[in-house]
Design a protein around this motif. Structure first.
Motif, PDB file in Angstrom:
ATOM      1  N   GLU A  70      46.671   4.974  35.896  1.00 25.68           N
ATOM      2  CA  GLU A  70      46.483   6.230  36.606  1.00 25.68           C
ATOM      3  C   GLU A  70      45.504   7.178  35.997  1.00 25.68           C
ATOM      4  O   GLU A  70      45.428   7.120  34.566  1.00 25.68           O
ATOM      5  N   GLU A  71      44.485   7.656  36.832  1.00 24.95           N
ATOM      6  CA  GLU A  71      43.656   8.894  36.138  1.00 24.95           C
ATOM      7  C   GLU A  71      44.703  10.032  35.416  1.00 24.95           C
ATOM      8  O   GLU A  71      45.611  10.514  36.001  1.00 24.95           O
ATOM      9  N   ALA A  72      44.287  10.343  34.180  1.00 28.26           N
ATOM     10  CA  ALA A  72      45.125  11.418  33.624  1.00 28.26           C
ATOM     11  C   ALA A  72      44.427  12.699  33.962  1.00 28.26           C
ATOM     12  O   ALA A  72      43.266  12.702  34.434  1.00 28.26           O
ATOM     13  N   GLY A  73      45.089  13.697  33.816  1.00 28.69           N
ATOM     14  CA  GLY A  73      44.441  15.107  34.228  1.00 28.69           C
ATOM     15  C   GLY A  73      43.597  15.567  32.904  1.00 28.69           C
ATOM     16  O   GLY A  73      43.484  14.833  31.894  1.00 28.69           O
ATOM     17  N   GLU A  74      42.817  16.633  33.085  1.00 27.10           N
ATOM     18  CA  GLU A  74      42.125  17.112  31.797  1.00 27.10           C
ATOM     19  C   GLU A  74      43.183  17.465  30.654  1.00 27.10           C
ATOM     20  O   GLU A  74      44.227  17.972  30.908  1.00 27.10           O
ATOM     21  N   ALA A  75      42.564  17.065  29.471  1.00 24.84           N
ATOM     22  CA  ALA A  75      43.257  17.497  28.373  1.00 24.84           C
ATOM     23  C   ALA A  75      43.621  19.137  28.411  1.00 24.84           C
ATOM     24  O   ALA A  75      42.699  19.824  28.587  1.00 24.84           O
ATOM     25  N   ALA A  76      44.660  19.521  27.901  1.00 26.04           N
ATOM     26  CA  ALA A  76      45.135  20.849  27.788  1.00 26.04           C
ATOM     27  C   ALA A  76      44.033  21.469  26.504  1.00 26.04           C
ATOM     28  O   ALA A  76      43.650  20.572  25.705  1.00 26.04           O
ATOM     29  N   GLU A  87      35.534   0.760  34.259  1.00 23.72           N
ATOM     30  CA  GLU A  87      36.094   2.190  34.559  1.00 23.72           C
ATOM     31  C   GLU A  87      35.895   2.269  36.035  1.00 23.72           C
ATOM     32  O   GLU A  87      35.036   1.879  36.503  1.00 23.72           O
ATOM     33  N   SER A  88      36.945   3.044  36.606  1.00 22.97           N
ATOM     34  CA  SER A  88      36.900   3.295  38.008  1.00 22.97           C
ATOM     35  C   SER A  88      35.764   4.314  38.331  1.00 22.97           C
ATOM     36  O   SER A  88      35.222   3.961  39.602  1.00 22.97           O
ATOM     37  N   LEU A  89      35.049   4.830  37.555  1.00 26.10           N
ATOM     38  CA  LEU A  89      33.825   5.644  37.921  1.00 26.10           C
ATOM     39  C   LEU A  89      32.761   4.623  38.152  1.00 26.10           C
ATOM     40  O   LEU A  89      31.742   5.132  38.859  1.00 26.10           O
ATOM     41  N   ASP A  90      32.794   3.333  37.790  1.00 32.14           N
ATOM     42  CA  ASP A  90      31.615   2.540  38.095  1.00 32.14           C
ATOM     43  C   ASP A  90      32.016   1.459  39.458  1.00 32.14           C
ATOM     44  O   ASP A  90      31.398   0.488  39.568  1.00 32.14           O
ATOM     45  N   LEU A  91      33.289   1.888  40.053  1.00 30.55           N
ATOM     46  CA  LEU A  91      33.538   1.132  41.172  1.00 30.55           C
ATOM     47  C   LEU A  91      33.218   1.679  42.742  1.00 30.55           C
ATOM     48  O   LEU A  91      32.931   2.794  42.566  1.00 30.55           O
ATOM     49  N   PRO A  92      33.051   0.855  43.664  1.00 33.02           N
ATOM     50  CA  PRO A  92      32.777   1.602  44.881  1.00 33.02           C
ATOM     51  C   PRO A  92      33.962   2.487  45.400  1.00 33.02           C
ATOM     52  O   PRO A  92      35.090   2.481  44.722  1.00 33.02           O
ATOM     53  N   PRO A  93      33.721   3.412  46.235  1.00 31.71           N
ATOM     54  CA  PRO A  93      34.618   4.259  46.936  1.00 31.71           C
ATOM     55  C   PRO A  93      36.106   3.379  47.403  1.00 31.71           C
ATOM     56  O   PRO A  93      35.570   2.245  47.977  1.00 31.71           O
ATOM     57  N   GLN A  94      37.189   3.813  47.294  1.00 30.57           N
ATOM     58  CA  GLN A  94      38.106   3.288  47.828  1.00 30.57           C
ATOM     59  C   GLN A  94      38.536   1.792  47.236  1.00 30.57           C
ATOM     60  O   GLN A  94      39.159   0.966  47.719  1.00 30.57           O
ATOM     61  N   THR A  95      38.004   1.759  46.040  1.00 32.09           N
ATOM     62  CA  THR A  95      38.286   0.582  45.305  1.00 32.09           C
ATOM     63  C   THR A  95      39.033   0.691  44.093  1.00 32.09           C
ATOM     64  O   THR A  95      38.440   1.581  43.259  1.00 32.09           O
ATOM     65  N   ARG A  96      40.398   0.154  43.983  1.00 36.59           N
ATOM     66  CA  ARG A  96      40.935   0.529  42.691  1.00 36.59           C
ATOM     67  C   ARG A  96      40.834  -0.736  41.690  1.00 36.59           C
ATOM     68  O   ARG A  96      40.511  -1.763  41.998  1.00 36.59           O
ATOM     69  N   ALA A 125      36.513   7.201  29.294  1.00 37.22           N
ATOM     70  CA  ALA A 125      36.802   8.436  29.298  1.00 37.22           C
ATOM     71  C   ALA A 125      35.854   9.370  28.856  1.00 37.22           C
ATOM     72  O   ALA A 125      36.212  10.508  28.928  1.00 37.22           O
ATOM     73  N   GLU A 126      34.696   9.130  28.593  1.00 36.38           N
ATOM     74  CA  GLU A 126      33.612   9.889  28.146  1.00 36.38           C
ATOM     75  C   GLU A 126      33.224  10.902  29.369  1.00 36.38           C
ATOM     76  O   GLU A 126      32.851  11.887  29.091  1.00 36.38           O
ATOM     77  N   ARG A 127      33.118  10.382  30.474  1.00 34.58           N
ATOM     78  CA  ARG A 127      32.639  10.974  31.781  1.00 34.58           C
ATOM     79  C   ARG A 127      33.900  11.615  32.416  1.00 34.58           C
ATOM     80  O   ARG A 127      33.229  12.391  33.508  1.00 34.58           O
ATOM     81  N   GLY A 128      34.900  11.648  31.995  1.00 35.64           N
ATOM     82  CA  GLY A 128      35.954  12.454  32.860  1.00 35.64           C
ATOM     83  C   GLY A 128      37.019  11.386  32.460  1.00 35.64           C
ATOM     84  O   GLY A 128      37.110  10.275  32.510  1.00 35.64           O
ATOM     85  N   PRO A 129      38.426  11.893  33.284  1.00 39.85           N
ATOM     86  CA  PRO A 129      39.301  11.065  33.696  1.00 39.85           C
ATOM     87  C   PRO A 129      38.971  10.328  34.534  1.00 39.85           C
ATOM     88  O   PRO A 129      38.371  10.173  35.443  1.00 39.85           O
ATOM     89  N   SER A 130      39.581   8.671  34.208  1.00 47.16           N
ATOM     90  CA  SER A 130      39.284   7.670  35.018  1.00 47.16           C
ATOM     91  C   SER A 130      40.579   6.515  34.722  1.00 47.16           C
ATOM     92  O   SER A 130      41.421   6.921  33.864  1.00 47.16           O
ATOM     93  N   THR A 131      40.601   5.536  35.633  1.00 47.30           N
ATOM     94  CA  THR A 131      41.311   4.335  35.310  1.00 47.30           C
ATOM     95  C   THR A 131      40.589   3.530  34.776  1.00 47.30           C
ATOM     96  O   THR A 131      39.414   3.581  34.798  1.00 47.30           O
ATOM     97  N   MET A 132      41.070   2.527  33.923  1.00 45.39           N
ATOM     98  CA  MET A 132      40.338   1.587  33.119  1.00 45.39           C
ATOM     99  C   MET A 132      41.112   0.282  32.906  1.00 45.39           C
ATOM    100  O   MET A 132      42.178   0.116  32.836  1.00 45.39           O
ATOM    101  N   ARG A 133      40.118  -0.758  32.630  1.00 44.69           N
ATOM    102  CA  ARG A 133      40.826  -1.874  32.385  1.00 44.69           C
ATOM    103  C   ARG A 133      39.961  -2.826  31.361  1.00 44.69           C
ATOM    104  O   ARG A 133      38.761  -3.113  31.658  1.00 44.69           O
ATOM    105  N   VAL A 134      40.297  -3.556  30.350  1.00 44.64           N
ATOM    106  CA  VAL A 134      39.886  -4.541  29.546  1.00 44.64           C
ATOM    107  C   VAL A 134      40.131  -5.908  29.890  1.00 44.64           C
ATOM    108  O   VAL A 134      39.090  -6.547  30.304  1.00 44.64           O
TER     109      VAL A 134
END
Length: 645
Positions: free
Chosen positions: A389-395, A558-567, A627-636
Motif C-alpha cells: 500500500e502507498e505510504a503517506g508522506e513522511a512526517a 513501482e506503481s508510478l510506472d503502471l497504467p491507471p487502474q492497474t495494481r 519511492a524517490e518520486r513520492g509514495p508508491s507501491t513497489m515489488r521486486v
C-alpha cells in the motif's frame, strides 16, 4: 539549513596514520587507506560521498541538537539532576557515530566549519566523562539509574563501543586528540570494571568489535583481550530474558564457537560476528574463524534477501528460520546492511575469498545506497522488497515507525542515518586492497587509486555501464600485479591487458602481472544487461515469482510506472521474453489484470485467463531509487506468467 563546504585539500595537520576502519596485522589482504582512493564527485559512489559530507553529517548534527541528545552531555557535565532525559538510553551512540563520520570526512578534505563542529562536539562529550573514565548520559548520575544496572538493555557498553570506533577513525587519520584521550580512559575503565566479571556482558554487542580495533590502533593488547573475554562469556544464558525476547535475541543461547548460523536480532548478531573475526585474527584462533565462516555461509545461503538485506522479522528486528524470507515483511534494517558489510569485510581480509566482496557489493548497492534520499536528508530504516500500500508522506518531525514506506528525516530510534554517514565517509577503504605486491580492485568506482607504488585512474560509469578502464598514471620500475574482481553474476566478462586483445575471464579474480608503465590501460568489461533471477523453491513466500537484476543492481516495479487502474498485484511477467535494458533499469513483457473488486472470498478454483487481461511492457527501476518520486507501491519479485498452450 547548515551545510559544509566541498574543498578537497588534505586534512589540516597532514597526518596519515593507516587511515582505514579495519587494520589487522595478521590478515591475508589489507584494505587501502580512506585517502588512497579519491572518488570522482560525479560517480555513483563519489556523488553519494559528497552529499554525505556536505548534507547528511550536518543534518544529523542539527537533529541531535534539536532533540536534546547532545544537551544530555551538557547536563551531566554541569552536575544537574536529570528529571527528564531526551532520547533512548542508546542515543549517546548516535553522537559517537556522528563523530566517527566527521573524523573520516575530515581525513579526506579540509573544512574549517566541519573541523570546528567536530572540536565543539568532542569538548561537550569530554566534559561529561567521570574521573574514572565512565561515560554515560543515561546511567550513573543524579536522577538516573545506577551504573550497569541493566546490562541486558541499558546499552552502556554498546555506547562506549561506538565512542571507541570514533576514536579509531580519529587516531588513524589525525593522531591523538581529546576524543582519543576520552576513548582511552573509557576503554581503561571497561577493562578495570569487567576484566574478571564473568557475568559482565552487554545485551547489544558492539564493545567487542570496538575494543579489538581500538587495541590495534593504539597497540594495546589488553583491549583485544577484554574483547575476547566478552565473546567467550556470551552464549551461556547470563543475560536476563525479557518478555517477547528469548536468549537467541541476544546471541546468548549458544557459545559463538558452537553456533551454526546467525540468529536473533540481526544487528546484534552481525556486530558480534564482526568483533569475533577481529579477535580470531589477532589471537590466531583458527577454530573461531572457521566457525564464523560456517555461520556466514549458512546465513547468506538461507537467511539473506536478494538485496543482501538481513532480518525477516519485525517483532525482534531479527533473522527468521532458514528460507523464511517474505518479501512484504522483510525488515532488512539499514543498520543490518552496514553490519553485514562489517562482518563480510573482516572475513575478506582474513581469507581473501572473493565471495565476501561479492556480498559487500550487493549490500552496498541495494541496502546502503537505498537508505538515503538524493539530498542526504531523509532515510529508510527498514527495506522491504514489496510495498503493498502507498505510504503517506513522511512526517517533518520525528517518525516513530521504522517501516513507513517513505524515507523520513529522523526517527525515534535513529541509528540508521548516522550509520549511513560513517559508512559513506569511510567507503573508499572498502573498495580496494593490497596483498604482497598486488593492488586489488574489489569494487568499481570512478576515481584515482594509489597503492603498491601504482597510481591508477579508474574511468567507469559502473554499475550502469560494465566497462572499467584502468589507466596507469605512475608505476615503479618493477613488476606489480593488478587484480580485479569478476562478480559471480558476470558471465562472459572480458579482460584486456595493455597491448593485448580481450580474453574471457571467469567469476573470481582476474589479474595482470607485468612491469607497468604510465599510459598503460587495463580494461575489464562486465556484462551488466538485465537478467531474470529465480528464487529457490524452498523460499515459500516468493515461489512462482521472478526478479530482474542488472549487474549488481536489483530492480523493482513501482506503481508510478503502471497504467491507471492497474495494481502491482495484477502484474505477471512473461519470462519467454528476455528483459531488455532501459535507461538505468529494464523493460519486461507482462500481462496486466484490471483492478479486482476487493470484496468476496479470496479463495477458489484456478481462474481462467481473463479476456480483460492486457499484454504490455513495464519499466523496472533500480531498487535503490524506489519511492524517490513520492509514495508508491513497489515489488521486486513478480509472479511469473506460465505459458499457456
Amino acid at each position: 539549513m547548515t551545510s559544509f563546504s566541498t574543498s578537497t585539500e588534505p586534512s589540516p595537520n597532514g597526518l596519515r596514520v593507516g587511515s582505514r576502519p579495519v587494520a589487522p596485522a595478521n590478515a591475508r589482504i589489507h584494505g587501502v587507506d580512506v585517502s588512497s582512493y579519491a572518488l570522482d564527485g560525479a560517480g555513483f559512489w563519489g556523488s553519494r560521498q559528497r552529499v554525505n559530507g556536505t548534507a547528511t553529517i550536518a543534518h544529523c548534527l542539527e537533529w541531535m541538537e534539536r532533540l536534546g541528545w547532545i544537551e544530555n552531555f551538557d547536563r551531566i557535565a554541569r552536575g544537574d539532576v536529570t528529571r527528564e532525559r531526551a532520547g533512548w538510553q542508546f542515543s549517546d551512540s548516535e553522537v559517537y557515530k556522528l563523530l566517527e563520520a566527521m573524523a573520516w570526512e575530515l581525513s579526506r578534505r579540509a573544512d574549517d566549519e566541519l573541523a570546528g563542529a567536530y572540536a565543539r562536539l568532542v569538548a561537550r562529550v569530554a566534559a561529561a566523562q567521570d574521573d574514572d573514565g565512565y561515560l554515560s548520559t543515561a546511567f550513573g548520575h543524579p536522577g538516573l539509574p545506577p551504573r550497569y544496572s541493566d546490562l541486558a538493555m541499558g546499552h552502556e557498553l554498546y555506547n562506549i563501543g561506538h565512542l571507541l570506533q570514533a576514536a579509531v577513525a580519529r587516531v588513524r587519520t589525525y593522531g591523538t586528540d581529546d576524543l582519543v584521550a576520552v576513548a582511552r580512559r573509557a576503554a581503561d575503565h571497561v577493562c578495570t570494571r569487567f576484566w574478571d566479571d564473568e557475568d559482565g556482558l552487554c545485551g547489544h554487542p558492539e564493545i567487542e568489535v570496538a575494543l579489538a580495533e581500538f587495541g590495534r590502533a593504539l597497540g594495546e593488547p589488553r583491549y583485544v583481550e577484554q574483547a575476547r573475554r566478552f565473546l567467550e562469556r556470551r552464549g551461556r544464558g547470563r543475560l536476563p530474558v525479557r518478555p517477547l525476547l528469548s536468549a537467541d535475541y541476544f546471541q546468548d543461547d549458544a557459545p559463538i564457537r558452537e553456533a551454526d548460523v546467525l540468529r536473533g536480532h540481526a544487528v546484534r548478531a552481525l556486530y558480534l560476528s564482526a568483533g569475533a573475526v577481529d579477535v580470531a585474527v589477532e589471537t590466531h584462533d583458527g577454530d573461531l574463524l572457521a566457525a564464523l565462516e560456517r555461520q556466514w555461509s549458512r546465513t547468506v545461503e538461507r537467511r539473506t534477501y536478494l538485496t543482501g538485506g538481513m532480518g525477516s522479522r519485525h517483532q525482534d528486528e531479527g533473522f527468521g528460520d532458514d528460507w523464511e524470507l517474505p518479501a512484504d515483511r522483510a525488515y532488512c534494517e539499514t543498520c543490518a546492511g552496514v553490519a553485514s558489510v562489517m562482518f563480510a569485510w573482516r572475513l575478506l581480509l582474513a581469507t581473501g575469498d572473493v565471495k565476501y566482496a561479492d556480498l559487500i557489493e550487493r549490500t552496498l548497492f541495494n541496502v546502503v545506497a537505498t537508505s538515503p534520499s538524493a539530498d542526504g536528508r531523509a532515510f529508510f530504516y527498514a527495506n522491504p522488497l514489496h510495498q503493498r500500500e502507498e505510504a503517506g508522506e513522511a512526517a517533518d518531525g520525528v517518525n516513530h515507525r521504522a517501516e513507513g514506506g517513505v524515507r523520513a528525516p529522523w526517527f525515534d530510534v535513529s541509528c540508521c542515518p548516522t550509520n549511513v554517514a560513517r559508512t559513506l565517509a569511510s567507503l573508499p577503504a572498502y573498495l580496494a586492497a593490497e596483498e604482497g605486491d598486488a593492488l586489488i580492485l574489489l569494487q568499481y568506482a570512478a576515481g584515482e587509486l594509489t597503492g603498491r607504488g601504482l597510481v591508477l585512474r579508474i574511468e567507469t560509469d559502473y554499475p550502469f555501464d560494465g566497462r572499467v578502464r584502468v589507466h596507469v598514471v605512475e608505476a615503479p620500475d618493477e613488476e606489480r600485479t593488478l587484480r580485479l574482481r569478476v562478480p559471480s553474476w558476470a558471465e562472459h566478462a572480458t579482460l584486456a591487458a595493455p597491448d593485448a586483445a580481450p580474453t574471457f575471464v571467469e567469476a573470481g579474480w582476474a589479474q595482470v602481472r607485468r612491469v607497468f608503465s604510465p599510459g598503460d590501460v587495463v580494461e575489464l568489461v562486465l556484462p551488466v544487461g538485465p537478467r531474470f533471477t529465480w528464487p529457490d523453491a524452498r523460499i515459500d513466500a516468493v515461489r512462482g515469482t521472478v526478479a530482474v537484476e542488472r549487474g549488481p543492481l536489483v530492480l523493482c516495479v513501482e506503481s508510478l510506472d503502471l497504467p491507471p487502474q492497474t495494481r502491482i498485484d495484477g502484474v505477471r511477467v512473461d519470462t519467454r521474453f528476455e528483459p531488455r535494458p532501459d535507461a538505468d533499469g529494464a523493460v519486461v513483457s507482462v500481462a496486466m489484470a484490471p483492478e479486482r473488486d476487493p470484496r468476496g472470498w479470496a479463495y477458489g478454483p484456478v481462474p481462467a485467463e481473463s479476456p480483460q487481461e492486457r499484454r504490455s511492457e513495464v519499466r523496472l527501476i533500480p531498487y535503490h531509487r524506489w519511492a524517490e518520486r513520492g509514495p508508491s507501491t513497489m515489488r521486486v519479485f513478480l509472479p511469473a506468467l506460465t505459458a499457456r498452450s
